[in-house]
Design a protein around this motif. Structure first.
Motif, PDB file in Angstrom:
ATOM      1  N   LEU A 185       0.884  -1.244   0.089  1.00  0.00           N
ATOM      2  CA  LEU A 185      -0.061   0.056   0.029  1.00  0.00           C
ATOM      3  C   LEU A 185       0.947   1.186   0.025  1.00  0.00           C
ATOM      4  CD1 LEU A 185      -2.563  -1.034   2.821  1.00  0.00           C
ATOM      5  CD2 LEU A 185      -2.848  -1.172   0.254  1.00  0.00           C
ATOM      6  N   PRO A 186       0.451   2.348  -0.610  1.00  0.00           N
ATOM      7  CA  PRO A 186       1.278   3.524  -0.698  1.00  0.00           C
ATOM      8  C   PRO A 186       1.284   3.889   1.081  1.00  0.00           C
ATOM      9  CG  PRO A 186      -0.596   3.724  -2.168  1.00  0.00           C
ATOM     10  CD  PRO A 186      -0.985   2.379  -1.497  1.00  0.00           C
ATOM     11  N   GLN A 187       2.196   4.875   1.370  1.00  0.00           N
ATOM     12  CA  GLN A 187       2.478   5.204   2.598  1.00  0.00           C
ATOM     13  C   GLN A 187       1.201   5.761   3.323  1.00  0.00           C
ATOM     14  OE1 GLN A 187       6.316   7.447   3.375  1.00  0.00           O
ATOM     15  NE2 GLN A 187       6.653   7.357   1.182  1.00  0.00           N
ATOM     16  N   GLU A 188       0.496   6.708   3.038  1.00  0.00           N
ATOM     17  CA  GLU A 188      -0.734   7.116   3.744  1.00  0.00           C
ATOM     18  C   GLU A 188      -1.707   6.157   3.969  1.00  0.00           C
ATOM     19  OE1 GLU A 188      -1.241   9.990   5.142  1.00  0.00           O
ATOM     20  OE2 GLU A 188       0.750  10.464   4.712  1.00  0.00           O
ATOM     21  N   LYS A 189      -1.961   5.266   2.962  1.00  0.00           N
ATOM     22  CA  LYS A 189      -2.922   4.089   3.152  1.00  0.00           C
ATOM     23  C   LYS A 189      -2.274   3.216   4.159  1.00  0.00           C
ATOM     24  CE  LYS A 189      -5.644   4.544  -1.166  1.00  0.00           C
ATOM     25  NZ  LYS A 189      -6.033   3.517  -2.317  1.00  0.00           N
ATOM     26  N   SER A 190      -1.364   3.166   4.170  1.00  0.00           N
ATOM     27  CA  SER A 190      -0.426   2.260   5.089  1.00  0.00           C
ATOM     28  C   SER A 190      -0.714   2.711   6.518  1.00  0.00           C
ATOM     29  CB  SER A 190       1.042   2.046   4.846  1.00  0.00           C
ATOM     30  OG  SER A 190       1.330   1.434   3.624  1.00  0.00           O
ATOM     31  N   LEU A 191      -0.307   4.115   6.688  1.00  0.00           N
ATOM     32  CA  LEU A 191      -0.533   4.579   7.973  1.00  0.00           C
ATOM     33  C   LEU A 191      -2.073   4.522   8.354  1.00  0.00           C
ATOM     34  CD1 LEU A 191       1.997   7.838   7.806  1.00  0.00           C
ATOM     35  CD2 LEU A 191       2.188   5.380   9.099  1.00  0.00           C
ATOM     36  N   ALA A 192      -2.753   4.708   7.518  1.00  0.00           N
ATOM     37  CA  ALA A 192      -4.304   4.724   7.810  1.00  0.00           C
ATOM     38  C   ALA A 192      -4.574   3.082   8.414  1.00  0.00           C
ATOM     39  CB  ALA A 192      -4.991   5.056   6.480  1.00  0.00           C
ATOM     40  N   LEU A 193      -4.153   2.429   7.787  1.00  0.00           N
ATOM     41  CA  LEU A 193      -4.580   1.064   8.264  1.00  0.00           C
ATOM     42  C   LEU A 193      -3.718   0.568   9.814  1.00  0.00           C
ATOM     43  CD1 LEU A 193      -5.495  -2.014   8.066  1.00  0.00           C
ATOM     44  CD2 LEU A 193      -3.574  -2.298   6.412  1.00  0.00           C
TER      45      LEU A 193
END
Length: 279
Positions: free
Chosen positions: A257-265
């Motif tokens: 996942l891209p960084q922002e989506k990774s952090l959201a998860l």
């Protein structure tokens, strides 16, 4: 050539041993490649010994003393440089890690050591052997925390970690411990201290399915790769192999996942753990 004095064990033995090797080689008028030929190793391996990113083994120390006529200096002192607080299979990788300018890592089953909290590290270590005495666990946790202090520097090493979603969902040490661990990763990423991506379970098959992988780059030495299994580990310095493994890591990044989506998860999972622990 007369051998230099023995190293002071209170200093950094491997760094000093590498500096002495460089000095002795230059005094002998040999290049790294030329010395490597005498020892039946590559010139890059000699460079790694000089930079302190590889541990000098007794068989190489003995040959160095013979070729460079250092009066047994390297054989005597390689034992001091080999002392480590880490398990034997990981000691050399941990010492190389401390000198790396960039680290790329993927661990399929757990949060990698450099991102662990003390409570998470304790849970992992205790799971390895439930019968280990508490004082031994304390010693191992302290050693892991010492590694983590690498991140106290604001920019070095550059750390890029791909976390497997399975590791984030594997409840290690209880929900409170997991909530704290994931919030710690989120905070490091939000402070731009680490690049974090999550490989989702939906990604299916990927390029590093065989196991954990760590890639390390250095300022004045060739890159290294480290593989780890159950109670085993190996450093790899063959340039073509390291290049191929870097390509695999790049493929892994492309599947993550891209960084922002990774952090959201990561944040969502942290909230789930915290909420379920304290309804």
């Amino acid at each position: 050539m007369p051998g230099p004095k023995d190293l002071d064990p209170s200093s950094s033995p491997r760094a000093l041993l590498g500096a002495e090797l460089r000095h002795a080689r230059e005094q002998a008028g040999l290049s790294q490649d030329e010395l490597g030929l005498r020892l039946f190793v590559s010139g890059s391996f000699i460079g790694q010994l000089e930079a302190g990113t590889r541990r000098m083994q007794p068989e190489y120390a003995r040959m160095l003393d013979e070729v460079l006529e250092t009066g047994g200096f390297f054989l005597r002192n390689c034992r001091a440089a080999a002392k480590s607080k880490y398990p034997e299979h990981f000691a050399e990788a941990a010492e190389a890690e401390a000198q790396a300018t960039a680290i790329r890592e993927y661990a399929p089953q757990l949060i990698p050591g450099l991102l662990q909290t003390p409570a998470y590290a304790r849970a992992v270590i205790r799971a390895y052997d439930p019968t280990t005495p508490e004082e031994t666990v304390d010693k191992w946790v302290d050693a892991r925390l010492e590694r983590i202090r690498l991140l106290n520097h604001p920019t070095r090493p550059v750390l890029w970690v791909v976390l497997d979603e399975a590791a984030l969902r594997r409840e290690t040490g209880g929900r409170t411990v997991m909530a704290e661990a994931l919030c710690h990763i989120r905070d490091l990423a939000r402070r731009s201290r680490v690049i974090v991506q999550v490989l989702p379970l939906s990604a299916g098959a990927h390029a590093v399915m065989e196991g954990a992988l760590k890639l390390m780059e250095f300022e004045d030495a060739p890159p290294l790769a480290y593989f780890e299994g159950v109670g085993t580990g190996r450093l790899e310095d063959d340039p073509s192999t390291v290049t191929q493994l870097r390509f695999r890591f790049d493929l892994l990044v492309a599947s993550a996942l891209p960084q922002e989506k990774s952090l959201a998860l990561i944040e969502a999972l942290a909230q789930d753990y915290a909420h379920e622990e304290h309804p």
